[in-house]
Write a protein that holds these residues in place. Sequence first.
Motif, PDB file in Angstrom:
ATOM      1  N   UNK A   1       2.292   7.965  10.609  1.00 13.31           N
ATOM      2  CA  UNK A   1       2.770   8.998   9.711  1.00 13.31           C
ATOM      3  C   UNK A   1       2.011   9.411   8.831  1.00 13.31           C
ATOM      4  N   UNK A   2       0.784   8.473   9.160  1.00 13.01           N
ATOM      5  CA  UNK A   2      -0.452   8.635   8.230  1.00 13.01           C
ATOM      6  C   UNK A   2      -1.307   9.473   9.288  1.00 13.01           C
ATOM      7  N   UNK A   3      -1.837  10.720   8.234  1.00 16.69           N
ATOM      8  CA  UNK A   3      -2.164  12.127   8.775  1.00 16.69           C
ATOM      9  C   UNK A   3      -3.454  12.046   8.496  1.00 16.69           C
ATOM     10  N   UNK A   4      -4.341  11.780   9.313  1.00 19.65           N
ATOM     11  CA  UNK A   4      -5.847  11.767   9.310  1.00 19.65           C
ATOM     12  C   UNK A   4      -6.699  13.020   9.418  1.00 19.65           C
ATOM     13  N   UNK A   5      -5.009  13.523   8.683  1.00 21.36           N
ATOM     14  CA  UNK A   5      -6.350  15.323   8.874  1.00 21.36           C
ATOM     15  C   UNK A   5      -5.748  15.694   7.703  1.00 21.36           C
ATOM     16  N   UNK A   6      -5.658  15.136   6.495  1.00 14.31           N
ATOM     17  CA  UNK A   6      -5.482  15.273   4.911  1.00 14.31           C
ATOM     18  C   UNK A   6      -5.737  14.114   4.180  1.00 14.31           C
ATOM     19  N   UNK A   7      -6.579  14.403   3.664  1.00 14.49           N
ATOM     20  CA  UNK A   7      -7.380  13.225   2.740  1.00 14.49           C
ATOM     21  C   UNK A   7      -6.670  12.097   1.339  1.00 14.49           C
ATOM     22  N   UNK A   8      -5.717  12.768   1.255  1.00 10.34           N
ATOM     23  CA  UNK A   8      -5.052  12.013  -0.066  1.00 10.34           C
ATOM     24  C   UNK A   8      -4.184  10.884   1.393  1.00 10.34           C
ATOM     25  N   UNK A   9      -3.932  11.740   2.165  1.00  8.36           N
ATOM     26  CA  UNK A   9      -3.447  10.217   3.140  1.00  8.36           C
ATOM     27  C   UNK A   9      -4.337   9.156   3.414  1.00  8.36           C
ATOM     28  N   UNK A  10      -5.481   9.593   3.848  1.00  8.49           N
ATOM     29  CA  UNK A  10      -6.491   8.202   3.875  1.00  8.49           C
ATOM     30  C   UNK A  10      -7.165   7.356   2.457  1.00  8.49           C
ATOM     31  N   UNK A  11      -7.604   8.676   1.788  1.00  5.90           N
ATOM     32  CA  UNK A  11      -7.474   8.273   0.298  1.00  5.90           C
ATOM     33  C   UNK A  11      -6.696   6.725  -0.092  1.00  5.90           C
ATOM     34  N   UNK A  12      -4.993   7.317  -0.054  1.00  9.71           N
ATOM     35  CA  UNK A  12      -4.005   5.630   0.312  1.00  9.71           C
ATOM     36  C   UNK A  12      -4.553   4.787   0.756  1.00  9.71           C
ATOM     37  N   UNK A  13      -5.194   4.864   2.492  1.00 13.78           N
ATOM     38  CA  UNK A  13      -5.188   3.791   2.839  1.00 13.78           C
ATOM     39  C   UNK A  13      -6.736   3.216   1.816  1.00 13.78           C
ATOM     40  N   UNK A  14      -7.306   3.461   1.692  1.00 12.82           N
ATOM     41  CA  UNK A  14      -8.661   3.127   1.193  1.00 12.82           C
ATOM     42  C   UNK A  14      -8.238   2.385  -0.141  1.00 12.82           C
ATOM     43  N   UNK A  15      -7.720   3.114  -0.763  1.00  9.15           N
ATOM     44  CA  UNK A  15      -7.421   2.740  -2.218  1.00  9.15           C
ATOM     45  C   UNK A  15      -6.188   1.169  -1.960  1.00  9.15           C
ATOM     46  N   UNK A  16      -5.772   1.536  -1.266  1.00  6.37           N
ATOM     47  CA  UNK A  16      -4.737  -0.251  -1.107  1.00  6.37           C
ATOM     48  C   UNK A  16      -5.777  -1.586  -0.534  1.00  6.37           C
ATOM     49  N   UNK A  17      -6.793  -1.224   0.205  1.00  6.04           N
ATOM     50  CA  UNK A  17      -8.144  -1.695   0.808  1.00  6.04           C
ATOM     51  C   UNK A  17      -9.013  -2.390  -0.046  1.00  6.04           C
ATOM     52  N   UNK A  18      -8.995  -1.424  -1.609  1.00  5.76           N
ATOM     53  CA  UNK A  18      -9.628  -1.651  -2.603  1.00  5.76           C
ATOM     54  C   UNK A  18      -8.725  -2.866  -3.862  1.00  5.76           C
ATOM     55  N   UNK A  19      -7.781  -2.591  -3.680  1.00  3.46           N
ATOM     56  CA  UNK A  19      -6.789  -3.051  -4.502  1.00  3.46           C
ATOM     57  C   UNK A  19      -7.212  -4.713  -3.594  1.00  3.46           C
ATOM     58  N   UNK A  20      -7.018  -5.228  -2.508  1.00  6.59           N
ATOM     59  CA  UNK A  20      -6.931  -6.092  -1.899  1.00  6.59           C
ATOM     60  C   UNK A  20      -7.697  -7.134  -1.889  1.00  6.59           C
ATOM     61  N   UNK A  21      -8.766  -6.018  -1.263  1.00  6.36           N
ATOM     62  CA  UNK A  21     -10.558  -6.537  -2.036  1.00  6.36           C
ATOM     63  C   UNK A  21     -10.686  -7.180  -3.614  1.00  6.36           C
ATOM     64  N   UNK A  22     -10.471  -6.314  -4.315  1.00  7.14           N
ATOM     65  CA  UNK A  22     -10.322  -7.211  -5.760  1.00  7.14           C
ATOM     66  C   UNK A  22      -9.542  -8.430  -5.962  1.00  7.14           C
ATOM     67  N   UNK A  23      -8.517  -8.630  -5.276  1.00  8.93           N
ATOM     68  CA  UNK A  23      -7.403  -9.536  -5.724  1.00  8.93           C
ATOM     69  C   UNK A  23      -7.752 -11.124  -5.058  1.00  8.93           C
ATOM     70  N   UNK A  24      -8.505 -10.589  -3.360  1.00  2.00           N
ATOM     71  CA  UNK A  24      -8.852 -11.362  -2.644  1.00  2.00           C
ATOM     72  C   UNK A  24     -10.433 -12.286  -3.006  1.00  2.00           C
ATOM     73  N   UNK A  25     -11.315 -11.176  -4.441  1.00  3.54           N
ATOM     74  CA  UNK A  25     -12.676 -12.088  -4.721  1.00  3.54           C
ATOM     75  C   UNK A  25     -12.152 -12.399  -6.144  1.00  3.54           C
ATOM     76  N   UNK A  26     -11.037 -12.189  -6.777  1.00  2.00           N
ATOM     77  CA  UNK A  26      -9.927 -13.407  -7.565  1.00  2.00           C
ATOM     78  C   UNK A  26      -9.339 -14.504  -7.643  1.00  2.00           C
ATOM     79  N   UNK A  27      -9.095 -14.141  -6.017  1.00  2.00           N
ATOM     80  CA  UNK A  27      -8.902 -16.026  -5.389  1.00  2.00           C
ATOM     81  C   UNK A  27      -9.831 -16.548  -4.743  1.00  2.00           C
ATOM     82  N   UNK A  28     -10.845 -15.861  -5.744  1.00  2.00           N
ATOM     83  CA  UNK A  28     -12.171 -16.166  -5.120  1.00  2.00           C
ATOM     84  C   UNK A  28     -12.490 -16.732  -3.070  1.00  2.00           C
ATOM     85  N   UNK A  29     -12.279 -15.575  -2.399  1.00  2.00           N
ATOM     86  CA  UNK A  29     -12.220 -16.100  -1.122  1.00  2.00           C
ATOM     87  C   UNK A  29     -13.661 -15.279  -1.155  1.00  2.00           C
ATOM     88  N   UNK A  30     -14.377 -16.628  -0.243  1.00  6.93           N
ATOM     89  CA  UNK A  30     -15.496 -16.482   0.451  1.00  6.93           C
ATOM     90  C   UNK A  30     -15.649 -16.434   1.924  1.00  6.93           C
TER      91      UNK A  30
END
Length: 251
Positions: free
Chosen positions: A88-117
């Motif tokens: 259901x993720x449209x790979x031809x739509x910039x907003x669909x792809x941006x949504x995945x990258x935005x969530x991935x960025x949030x996960x990265x931020x949370x992992x850093x706050x938890x001192x993930x190495x």
Amino acid sequence: MQNEPLSNSSEILEHEVSRWIKESVSRLEGGRAKFCSVNSLRFLGWANEIFATSPIVASFCALNATEEAVAAFISAAKKHGHKQFAKQVNLHDHQSKALISVFAQRCTRTAKQGRLAIALSSERDKLVFRVLDKNGYRYGPLHLSSFRIHPDNEEADNSQIALGSMPPIEDLEAEVRRVAEARNDLLYATNTGVQTGFKSPEASLLRETQLSLGLIWATVDMYMNPDQDRPFINQVLEGMASLGTNGKHEK
């Protein structure tokens, strides 16, 4: 183990963890996941090479690298147990792809706050993690199956890496709109002039480099460990699908 921030994209791309990720792309079967991963790495390389000469063009290359990494991730998810929502993720739509990258960025931020190495294992055959908890440090092999979305007041068990609560969909939508506006502001002239690029191009390049490599690692992990349980991915993709982004969905 690497948990100190690296100062630029060159350092990230040359780190042993990044080199392992890049080399592991060769393990992907021929198809969209592999070719999008390869293309993402090409654009990351170009972004890094031309940054001093043209930060605007380098920023565009980095944004495209992230979009290609998202496409690789979704293609792998379709093939390895997550087709119901990944399709259901449209790979031809910039907003669909941006949504995945935005969530991935949030996960990265949370992992850093938890001192993930993260580091390369001594056998150099996988990545391993270290994370801080109330009893000290926990260690283990790093896989997508390691991650869990937990309410902030709950603690993951010894085999898991907690990522906090799922952000409200409305917040993700608003952030996607900001990403789309930033992308357009980078590329297109207006009635009042031409664009001058991101306010902090170095930070933007660093962010897109980290996101792209993280998504490519996730792609590789799904191929190398196809039978692992990854409820975290289903939760994320289900949330993405609930937004009902515009455009025909790719089957």
